[in-house]
Motif scaffolding. Structure first.
Motif, mmCIF file in Angstrom:
data_model
loop_
_atom_site.group_PDB
_atom_site.id
_atom_site.type_symbol
_atom_site.label_atom_id
_atom_site.label_comp_id
_atom_site.label_asym_id
_atom_site.label_seq_id
_atom_site.Cartn_x
_atom_site.Cartn_y
_atom_site.Cartn_z
ATOM 1 N N SER A 52 0.862 -1.187 0.000
ATOM 2 C CA SER A 52 0.000 0.000 0.000
ATOM 3 C C SER A 52 0.893 1.229 0.000
ATOM 4 C CB SER A 52 -0.928 0.024 1.225
ATOM 5 O OG SER A 52 -0.185 0.238 2.404
ATOM 6 N N GLY A 53 0.263 2.378 -0.257
ATOM 7 C CA GLY A 53 1.006 3.634 -0.223
ATOM 8 C C GLY A 53 0.857 4.483 -1.465
ATOM 9 N N ARG A 54 0.216 3.933 -2.496
ATOM 10 C CA ARG A 54 -0.007 4.709 -3.715
ATOM 11 C C ARG A 54 -1.489 4.987 -3.946
ATOM 12 N NH1 ARG A 54 3.950 4.162 -8.484
ATOM 13 N NH2 ARG A 54 2.583 5.875 -8.894
ATOM 14 N N GLU A 55 -2.317 4.719 -2.949
ATOM 15 C CA GLU A 55 -3.756 4.919 -3.079
ATOM 16 C C GLU A 55 -4.084 6.385 -3.339
ATOM 17 O OE1 GLU A 55 -3.083 1.285 -0.755
ATOM 18 O OE2 GLU A 55 -2.237 3.275 -0.702
ATOM 19 N N PHE A 56 -5.152 6.555 -4.088
ATOM 20 C CA PHE A 56 -5.681 7.894 -4.351
ATOM 21 C C PHE A 56 -7.150 7.737 -4.712
ATOM 22 C CE2 PHE A 56 -6.798 11.212 -7.413
ATOM 23 C CZ PHE A 56 -6.705 12.297 -6.559
ATOM 24 N N LEU A 57 -8.029 8.066 -3.767
ATOM 25 C CA LEU A 57 -9.451 7.936 -4.057
ATOM 26 C C LEU A 57 -10.276 8.865 -3.176
ATOM 27 C CD1 LEU A 57 -11.062 5.839 -1.773
ATOM 28 C CD2 LEU A 57 -9.268 4.418 -2.691
ATOM 29 N N VAL A 58 -11.459 9.171 -3.697
ATOM 30 C CA VAL A 58 -12.428 9.932 -2.905
ATOM 31 C C VAL A 58 -13.058 8.935 -1.936
ATOM 32 C CG1 VAL A 58 -14.545 11.297 -2.939
ATOM 33 C CG2 VAL A 58 -12.855 11.571 -4.779
#
Length: 114
Positions: free
Chosen positions: A101-107
């Motif tokens: 993990s560590g690259r997540e990008f979400l609303v």
């Protein structure tokens, strides 16, 4: 500068979700951001302030839920959270790591007035 197009997407997603819930106003947009996603929250807020003018998201604030950089060591097999200053396994010091993990990008969610 990529935050401009990213912020436009965040706004579009948020407006669509708010409209589905018949919201009158979006107060907060919560984002899940991995430590290594490359997005600067302050820039997103600055662009949102401009892009949201005249919409139900005008004045909305960005809140960030930070997702840590979690890795599995390919040498010792253990999982751990690491940061930018210590990119190695804290147990065996190997740099052979698999990112979990560590690259997540979400609303993540919205706070709205209905």
């Amino acid at each position: 500068m990529h935050e401009l197009s990213i912020t436009q997407s965040i706004l579009d997603i948020s407006l669509q979700a708010a409209q589905q819930q018949h919201a009158r106003r979006i107060k907060i947009i919560r984002l899940q951001l991995g430590q290594f996603c490359g997005v600067v929250p302050e820039c997103v807020q600055m662009y949102l302030d401009v892009l949201a003018k005249g919409t139900i998201a005008e004045g909305a604030k960005i809140e960030v839920i930070e997702v840590p950089l979690r890795v599995r060591c390919l040498d010792c097999g253990r999982e751990s959270d690491i940061d930018r200053r210590h990119i190695e396994c804290p147990f065996c010091k190997s740099i052979r790591l698999k990112r979990l993990s560590g690259r997540e990008f979400l609303v993540d969610s919205l706070e709205v007035d209905t």
